[in-house]
Design a protein around this motif. Sequence first.
Motif: not given
Length: 259
Positions: A184-204
């Motif tokens: 699993g992902l710790d809280i730090d990693a989870l937030r990183t993934v979630a916000s990163g995916v949101r950013e990438v989806r905005q562009d793509r």
Amino acid sequence: MADVAADGATPVLQITDLHAAPAGGGDDILTGVSLTVGPGEVHAVMGPNGSGKSTLASVLLGSPEYSVTGGTVKFLGDDIAEWGADMRGAAGMFLAFQYPQTIPGVSVLNFLRQALSARKGIDLSMLELRLSIMEWMERLGIDPAFADRHLNDGFSGGEKKRNEVLQMAILEPELAVLDETDSGLDIDALRTVASGVREVRQDRPELGILVITHYQRLLDELNPDTVHLLVDGRVARTGGPELARKLEAEGYAEWMAPA
Ligand code: ADP
Ligand code: MG
């Protein structure tokens, strides 16, 4: 020939009755997986340990560890049965999370340069690449010094995920398969993934995402359109976000064969 959905859009990923077994021989691990990810959709695959989630990710990316024994996988309308892992990557299929490699002596920047060359056939100089990733590092909240670190060497969980999200952003895939590690992902990693995916989806906005997890927390952040429950190598149920919440609350017992 490309299959076309009702709204006219070619699915990013269309899996039909997929069966796969270990390449060395043995029974099928995947025993009939069907799912279709349309452009811009986020699909989650959930399921108990050993249900075949990581095998599905590996088979999709063309791992030589498995043989496809039945069914089809179409990527943007093309049957990819004959495509090797390199060709899948070059065509825009991206796998993250399951294999956090440590590569001694290879910097984050150098790795990205090689990966970009494999994906797009363009060779950027280190300076050009540094410039082009600077914006992404800023958007993803990554310290510029990170580019010169050696790959995964002493990275925290959050840094590993930041690196993977950075790869996803730079490589501009058409399909991202995110296979959460069993720990699993710790809280730090989870937030990183979630916000990163949101950013990438905005562009793509057309990017299709298949996120494999047995945890609700990641799904709370990513808001999947569709949730698939994998049991014994097949999709036992497909539903909306409510299916993920039900599985989180009630567990998988209802779906498992009686012992
Ligand atoms: P999950 O990711 O859902 O926990 P996996 O896809 O890793 O499940 O594994 C599904 C089942 O297939 C497990 O029983 C596992 O032991 C088996 N398996 C996975 N890979 C191989 C392999 N290369 N050879 C033999 N068995 C395998
Ligand atoms: Mg797994």
